[in-house]
Design an enzyme around this catalytic site. Structure first.
Site, PDB file in Angstrom:
ATOM      1  N   LYS A   1      -8.702   5.515   5.665  1.00  0.00           N
ATOM      2  CA  LYS A   1      -9.764   5.116   4.727  1.00  0.00           C
ATOM      3  C   LYS A   1     -10.144   3.652   4.902  1.00  0.00           C
ATOM      4  CE  LYS A   1      -7.968   5.940   0.712  1.00  0.00           C
ATOM      5  NZ  LYS A   1      -6.632   6.477   0.946  1.00  0.00           N
TER       6      LYS A   1
ATOM      7  N   ARG B   1      -8.392   6.993  -8.499  1.00  0.00           N
ATOM      8  CA  ARG B   1      -7.187   7.662  -8.021  1.00  0.00           C
ATOM      9  C   ARG B   1      -6.704   8.702  -9.022  1.00  0.00           C
ATOM     10  NH1 ARG B   1      -5.334   3.562  -4.318  1.00  0.00           N
ATOM     11  NH2 ARG B   1      -3.463   4.089  -3.163  1.00  0.00           N
TER      12      ARG B   1
ATOM     13  N   ARG C   1       1.940   1.634  10.761  1.00  0.00           N
ATOM     14  CA  ARG C   1       0.834   0.797  10.270  1.00  0.00           C
ATOM     15  C   ARG C   1       1.267  -0.659  10.106  1.00  0.00           C
ATOM     16  NH1 ARG C   1      -2.544   2.339   4.974  1.00  0.00           N
ATOM     17  NH2 ARG C   1      -0.631   1.934   3.816  1.00  0.00           N
TER      18      ARG C   1
ATOM     19  N   ARG D   1       3.312  -3.634   5.633  1.00  0.00           N
ATOM     20  CA  ARG D   1       3.151  -3.759   4.187  1.00  0.00           C
ATOM     21  C   ARG D   1       4.488  -3.536   3.506  1.00  0.00           C
ATOM     22  NH1 ARG D   1      -2.181  -0.414   2.357  1.00  0.00           N
ATOM     23  NH2 ARG D   1      -0.721   0.186   0.723  1.00  0.00           N
TER      24      ARG D   1
ATOM     25  N   ARG E   1       4.164   7.769  -2.786  1.00  0.00           N
ATOM     26  CA  ARG E   1       2.700   7.679  -2.857  1.00  0.00           C
ATOM     27  C   ARG E   1       2.045   8.995  -2.450  1.00  0.00           C
ATOM     28  NH1 ARG E   1       3.159   2.897   0.404  1.00  0.00           N
ATOM     29  NH2 ARG E   1       1.169   3.260   1.384  1.00  0.00           N
TER      30      ARG E   1
HETATM   31  P1  AMP Z   1      -3.776   1.195  -1.259  1.00  0.00           P
HETATM   32  O1  AMP Z   1      -3.975  -0.028  -0.435  1.00  0.00           O
HETATM   33  O2  AMP Z   1      -5.073   1.844  -1.682  1.00  0.00           O
HETATM   34  O3  AMP Z   1      -2.810   2.175  -0.633  1.00  0.00           O
HETATM   35  O4  AMP Z   1      -3.098   0.708  -2.644  1.00  0.00           O
HETATM   36  C1  AMP Z   1      -1.823   0.104  -2.649  1.00  0.00           C
HETATM   37  C2  AMP Z   1      -1.190   0.251  -4.009  1.00  0.00           C
HETATM   38  O5  AMP Z   1      -1.997  -0.401  -5.000  1.00  0.00           O
HETATM   39  C3  AMP Z   1      -1.060   1.680  -4.503  1.00  0.00           C
HETATM   40  O6  AMP Z   1       0.112   2.326  -4.010  1.00  0.00           O
HETATM   41  C4  AMP Z   1      -0.984   1.466  -6.019  1.00  0.00           C
HETATM   42  O7  AMP Z   1       0.273   0.972  -6.413  1.00  0.00           O
HETATM   43  C5  AMP Z   1      -1.980   0.325  -6.235  1.00  0.00           C
HETATM   44  N1  AMP Z   1      -3.363   0.839  -6.472  1.00  0.00           N
HETATM   45  C6  AMP Z   1      -4.461   0.681  -5.675  1.00  0.00           C
HETATM   46  N2  AMP Z   1      -5.540   1.275  -6.200  1.00  0.00           N
HETATM   47  C7  AMP Z   1      -5.122   1.826  -7.372  1.00  0.00           C
HETATM   48  C8  AMP Z   1      -5.765   2.614  -8.382  1.00  0.00           C
HETATM   49  N3  AMP Z   1      -7.062   2.952  -8.301  1.00  0.00           N
HETATM   50  N4  AMP Z   1      -5.015   3.010  -9.432  1.00  0.00           N
HETATM   51  C9  AMP Z   1      -3.706   2.689  -9.552  1.00  0.00           C
HETATM   52  N5  AMP Z   1      -3.031   1.968  -8.646  1.00  0.00           N
HETATM   53  C10 AMP Z   1      -3.723   1.538  -7.548  1.00  0.00           C
END
Ligand code: AMP
Length: 223
Positions: A17, A93, A130, A162, A173
């Site tokens: 994404k 989400r 990654r 990360r 996740r």
């Molecule tokens: P991502 O980079 O999109 O994988 O986001 C990394 C982390 O940020 C996720 O595992 C969540 O802990 C938090 N996060 C990002 N976007 C959201 C969202 N829309 N709602 C809740 N937590 C989020």
């Protein structure tokens, strides 16, 4: 003038994404709004939000809906997004986030929601390899032959793993994705805004598929 777009990209963590949203954002000249990037920036700056979010993120949990909705509402009001649109990455989400987004965007509704479909086994492999630039967020795939330290080709920042890309956090996740985020796919399907795009292939192949789907849908819906 290049037309903008109001788009949401859904998909498992590791489906590509981030990479595809960055490309679509350049193609349509709209901001790439990644809630993960916004949270990581807050963590790096040590703001109140960052302090609250860090622990949740490291465990692979979800930051509370009200916090996330506030962040996105504020970001979508800025002139770049309100005038040209957006590519939303990582938000919504949960169904409550999607319902709040519908309220926020009543005047300028989201045009299309794309589910970038990549099987769980494949994303697990991708996530383990990654790496990400700490400064600009560019994603890389480690082959094991990189120089250490590894510097970003785009901005020269440090390329690192990360802190939430551990096996436990990745599995958590992915489980949360099935329970909390998968229902969103049905939610948007019922609204008629959903398109499913195969995310397996080279980044170029997937970008071409995405743009084709967006343009085809536009031709069908534009009078
Ligand atoms: P991502 O980079 O999109 O994988 O986001 C990394 C982390 O940020 C996720 O595992 C969540 O802990 C938090 N996060 C990002 N976007 C959201 C969202 N829309 N709602 C809740 N937590 C989020």
């Amino acid at each position: 003038m290049i037309p903008g777009v109001r788009l949401i990209l859904l998909g498992r963590q590791g489906a590509g994404k981030g990479t595809q949203c960055a490309r679509l954002s350049r193609h349509y000249v709209v901001p790439h709004i990644s809630t993960g990037d916004i949270l990581r920036a807050a963590v790096a700056e040590g703001t109140d939000l960052g302090l609250k979010a860090k622990e949740i993120m490291d465990e692979g949990g979800l930051v509370p809906d009200d916090i996330m909705i506030g962040i996105v509402a504020e970001r979508l009001q800025r002139p770049d997004a309100s005038s040209r649109g957006h590519v939303l990455d990582g938000f919504p989400r949960t169904v409550p986030q999607a319902e709040a987004l519908a309220e926020i965007t009543l005047e300028r509704p989201v045009e299309m929601v794309i589910d970038l479909e990549v099987p769980r086994e494949l994303v697990l492999r991708r996530l383990a390899a990654r790496r990400v630039c700490q400064d600009c967020g560019t994603n890389y795939t480690a082959s094991g032959f990189e120089k250490s330290p590894w510097f970003c080709d785009v901005c020269g920042g440090d390329v690192v793993q990360r802190t939430d890309d551990t096996v436990e956090a990745i599995n958590r996740r992915l489980d949360l994705y099935e329970t909390q985020t998968k229902p969103l796919i049905d939610y948007y399907d019922r609204q008629g805004t959903l398109a499913v795009v195969d995310g397996v292939g080279t980044p170029d192949e997937v970008t071409t598929r995405l743009i084709t789907v967006i343009e085809t849908r536009r031709q069908v819906t534009t009078p």
